[in-house]
Design a protein around this motif. Structure first.
Motif, PDB file in Angstrom:
ATOM      1  N   MET A 103      -6.426 -11.353   3.899  1.00  0.00           N
ATOM      2  CA  MET A 103      -5.788 -12.259   2.976  1.00  0.00           C
ATOM      3  C   MET A 103      -4.602 -11.533   2.345  1.00  0.00           C
ATOM      4  O   MET A 103      -4.680 -10.359   2.022  1.00  0.00           O
ATOM      5  CB  MET A 103      -6.778 -12.684   1.887  1.00  0.00           C
ATOM      6  CG  MET A 103      -6.177 -13.600   0.864  1.00  0.00           C
ATOM      7  SD  MET A 103      -7.276 -14.039  -0.533  1.00  0.00           S
ATOM      8  CE  MET A 103      -8.720 -14.625   0.294  1.00  0.00           C
ATOM      9  N   LYS A 104      -3.499 -12.244   2.140  1.00  0.00           N
ATOM     10  CA  LYS A 104      -2.355 -11.700   1.432  1.00  0.00           C
ATOM     11  C   LYS A 104      -2.544 -11.977  -0.058  1.00  0.00           C
ATOM     12  O   LYS A 104      -2.821 -13.105  -0.447  1.00  0.00           O
ATOM     13  CB  LYS A 104      -1.064 -12.364   1.888  1.00  0.00           C
ATOM     14  CG  LYS A 104      -0.637 -11.993   3.272  1.00  0.00           C
ATOM     15  CD  LYS A 104       0.692 -12.638   3.582  1.00  0.00           C
ATOM     16  CE  LYS A 104       1.134 -12.300   4.981  1.00  0.00           C
ATOM     17  NZ  LYS A 104       2.440 -12.926   5.286  1.00  0.00           N
ATOM     18  N   ILE A 105      -2.383 -10.927  -0.867  1.00  0.00           N
ATOM     19  CA  ILE A 105      -2.574 -11.061  -2.312  1.00  0.00           C
ATOM     20  C   ILE A 105      -1.355 -10.468  -3.016  1.00  0.00           C
ATOM     21  O   ILE A 105      -0.941  -9.347  -2.711  1.00  0.00           O
ATOM     22  CB  ILE A 105      -3.854 -10.345  -2.770  1.00  0.00           C
ATOM     23  CG1 ILE A 105      -5.064 -10.971  -2.071  1.00  0.00           C
ATOM     24  CG2 ILE A 105      -3.996 -10.391  -4.292  1.00  0.00           C
ATOM     25  CD1 ILE A 105      -6.365 -10.260  -2.300  1.00  0.00           C
ATOM     26  N   ALA A 106      -0.793 -11.223  -3.956  1.00  0.00           N
ATOM     27  CA  ALA A 106       0.362 -10.762  -4.727  1.00  0.00           C
ATOM     28  C   ALA A 106      -0.075 -10.426  -6.147  1.00  0.00           C
ATOM     29  O   ALA A 106      -0.765 -11.214  -6.785  1.00  0.00           O
ATOM     30  CB  ALA A 106       1.441 -11.838  -4.753  1.00  0.00           C
ATOM     31  N   LEU A 107       0.341  -9.253  -6.620  1.00  0.00           N
ATOM     32  CA  LEU A 107       0.164  -8.880  -8.020  1.00  0.00           C
ATOM     33  C   LEU A 107       1.547  -8.821  -8.636  1.00  0.00           C
ATOM     34  O   LEU A 107       2.459  -8.230  -8.057  1.00  0.00           O
ATOM     35  CB  LEU A 107      -0.534  -7.530  -8.159  1.00  0.00           C
ATOM     36  CG  LEU A 107      -2.048  -7.606  -8.050  1.00  0.00           C
ATOM     37  CD1 LEU A 107      -2.456  -7.467  -6.612  1.00  0.00           C
ATOM     38  CD2 LEU A 107      -2.691  -6.579  -8.904  1.00  0.00           C
ATOM     39  N   ILE A 108       1.688  -9.425  -9.793  1.00  0.00           N
ATOM     40  CA  ILE A 108       2.981  -9.494 -10.460  1.00  0.00           C
ATOM     41  C   ILE A 108       2.877  -8.718 -11.759  1.00  0.00           C
ATOM     42  O   ILE A 108       2.092  -9.056 -12.645  1.00  0.00           O
ATOM     43  CB  ILE A 108       3.377 -10.961 -10.721  1.00  0.00           C
ATOM     44  CG1 ILE A 108       3.430 -11.705  -9.389  1.00  0.00           C
ATOM     45  CG2 ILE A 108       4.693 -11.034 -11.473  1.00  0.00           C
ATOM     46  CD1 ILE A 108       3.477 -13.200  -9.529  1.00  0.00           C
ATOM     47  N   GLN A 109       3.654  -7.659 -11.848  1.00  0.00           N
ATOM     48  CA  GLN A 109       3.631  -6.776 -13.010  1.00  0.00           C
ATOM     49  C   GLN A 109       5.073  -6.333 -13.248  1.00  0.00           C
ATOM     50  O   GLN A 109       5.607  -5.564 -12.454  1.00  0.00           O
ATOM     51  CB  GLN A 109       2.729  -5.569 -12.711  1.00  0.00           C
ATOM     52  CG  GLN A 109       2.568  -4.604 -13.830  1.00  0.00           C
ATOM     53  CD  GLN A 109       1.673  -5.143 -14.926  1.00  0.00           C
ATOM     54  OE1 GLN A 109       0.787  -5.944 -14.691  1.00  0.00           O
ATOM     55  NE2 GLN A 109       1.921  -4.690 -16.128  1.00  0.00           N
ATOM     56  N   PRO A 110       5.740  -6.823 -14.302  1.00  0.00           N
ATOM     57  CA  PRO A 110       7.148  -6.473 -14.493  1.00  0.00           C
ATOM     58  C   PRO A 110       7.429  -4.976 -14.420  1.00  0.00           C
ATOM     59  O   PRO A 110       8.377  -4.553 -13.783  1.00  0.00           O
ATOM     60  CB  PRO A 110       7.479  -7.031 -15.876  1.00  0.00           C
ATOM     61  CG  PRO A 110       6.510  -8.150 -16.053  1.00  0.00           C
ATOM     62  CD  PRO A 110       5.255  -7.710 -15.349  1.00  0.00           C
ATOM     63  N   GLU A 111       6.597  -4.183 -15.046  1.00  0.00           N
ATOM     64  CA  GLU A 111       6.755  -2.727 -14.995  1.00  0.00           C
ATOM     65  C   GLU A 111       5.401  -2.137 -14.640  1.00  0.00           C
ATOM     66  O   GLU A 111       4.403  -2.441 -15.283  1.00  0.00           O
ATOM     67  CB  GLU A 111       7.242  -2.195 -16.334  1.00  0.00           C
ATOM     68  CG  GLU A 111       8.616  -2.711 -16.676  1.00  0.00           C
ATOM     69  CD  GLU A 111       8.974  -2.526 -18.134  1.00  0.00           C
ATOM     70  OE1 GLU A 111       8.181  -1.927 -18.875  1.00  0.00           O
ATOM     71  OE2 GLU A 111      10.042  -2.992 -18.525  1.00  0.00           O
ATOM     72  N   TYR A 112       5.382  -1.305 -13.599  1.00  0.00           N
ATOM     73  CA  TYR A 112       4.111  -0.741 -13.177  1.00  0.00           C
ATOM     74  C   TYR A 112       4.199   0.772 -13.140  1.00  0.00           C
ATOM     75  O   TYR A 112       5.123   1.344 -12.566  1.00  0.00           O
ATOM     76  CB  TYR A 112       3.706  -1.242 -11.786  1.00  0.00           C
ATOM     77  CG  TYR A 112       2.423  -0.605 -11.347  1.00  0.00           C
ATOM     78  CD1 TYR A 112       1.216  -1.141 -11.746  1.00  0.00           C
ATOM     79  CD2 TYR A 112       2.420   0.586 -10.644  1.00  0.00           C
ATOM     80  CE1 TYR A 112       0.031  -0.528 -11.425  1.00  0.00           C
ATOM     81  CE2 TYR A 112       1.231   1.214 -10.316  1.00  0.00           C
ATOM     82  CZ  TYR A 112       0.048   0.650 -10.709  1.00  0.00           C
ATOM     83  OH  TYR A 112      -1.118   1.277 -10.413  1.00  0.00           O
ATOM     84  N   SER A 113       3.247   1.420 -13.749  1.00  0.00           N
ATOM     85  CA  SER A 113       3.073   2.867 -13.623  1.00  0.00           C
ATOM     86  C   SER A 113       1.572   3.108 -13.549  1.00  0.00           C
ATOM     87  O   SER A 113       0.789   2.255 -13.969  1.00  0.00           O
ATOM     88  CB  SER A 113       3.674   3.608 -14.820  1.00  0.00           C
ATOM     89  OG  SER A 113       2.865   3.450 -15.959  1.00  0.00           O
ATOM     90  N   PRO A 114       1.155   4.234 -12.996  1.00  0.00           N
ATOM     91  CA  PRO A 114      -0.287   4.471 -12.873  1.00  0.00           C
ATOM     92  C   PRO A 114      -0.966   4.800 -14.203  1.00  0.00           C
ATOM     93  O   PRO A 114      -2.139   5.116 -14.244  1.00  0.00           O
ATOM     94  CB  PRO A 114      -0.377   5.638 -11.899  1.00  0.00           C
ATOM     95  CG  PRO A 114       0.935   6.299 -11.940  1.00  0.00           C
ATOM     96  CD  PRO A 114       1.940   5.265 -12.355  1.00  0.00           C
ATOM     97  N   PHE A 115      -0.227   4.723 -15.296  1.00  0.00           N
ATOM     98  CA  PHE A 115      -0.766   5.035 -16.617  1.00  0.00           C
ATOM     99  C   PHE A 115      -0.739   3.776 -17.469  1.00  0.00           C
ATOM    100  O   PHE A 115       0.081   2.904 -17.275  1.00  0.00           O
ATOM    101  CB  PHE A 115       0.066   6.133 -17.274  1.00  0.00           C
ATOM    102  CG  PHE A 115       0.319   7.285 -16.357  1.00  0.00           C
ATOM    103  CD1 PHE A 115      -0.694   8.166 -16.038  1.00  0.00           C
ATOM    104  CD2 PHE A 115       1.558   7.459 -15.764  1.00  0.00           C
ATOM    105  CE1 PHE A 115      -0.475   9.219 -15.170  1.00  0.00           C
ATOM    106  CE2 PHE A 115       1.790   8.511 -14.892  1.00  0.00           C
ATOM    107  CZ  PHE A 115       0.774   9.393 -14.592  1.00  0.00           C
ATOM    108  N   GLY A 116      -1.614   3.684 -18.419  1.00  0.00           N
ATOM    109  CA  GLY A 116      -1.658   2.513 -19.294  1.00  0.00           C
ATOM    110  C   GLY A 116      -2.828   1.623 -18.931  1.00  0.00           C
ATOM    111  O   GLY A 116      -3.313   1.629 -17.805  1.00  0.00           O
TER     112      GLY A 116
END
Length: 79
Positions: free
Chosen positions: A1-14
């Motif tokens: 399955m194709k899955i989209a995640l939408i996150q304006p700013e992404y970093s591995p922290f937070g």
């Protein structure tokens, strides 16, 4: 399955970003195709090589334009 995640700013922290990373990792392990739509991102862990990142370029200021443009452009790219 194709899955989209939408996150304006992404970093591995937070908090939100860390939860998104856990979700993406599990979905990849299950064999899903993951697409991350973001203005800015940092992919810090090797397992994230399997994530398809789509850069959404928007003006930085004013902030209302950045928010509206990001939503509009993501919607267009998802089609």
């Amino acid at each position: 399955m194709k899955i989209a995640l939408i996150q304006p700013e992404y970093s591995p922290f937070g908090g939100v970003e860390r939860q998104a990373a856990l979700i993406m990792k599990e979905l990849l392990l299950q064999g899903h195709e993951i697409h991350l739509f973001a203005r800015q991102w940092e992919l810090g862990e090797s397992w994230m090589d399997g994530v398809n990142v789509h850069e959404i370029k928007v003006p930085n200021k004013p902030s209302i334009l950045r928010i509206v443009a990001f939503a509009f452009l993501v919607k267009r790219r998802l089609k």
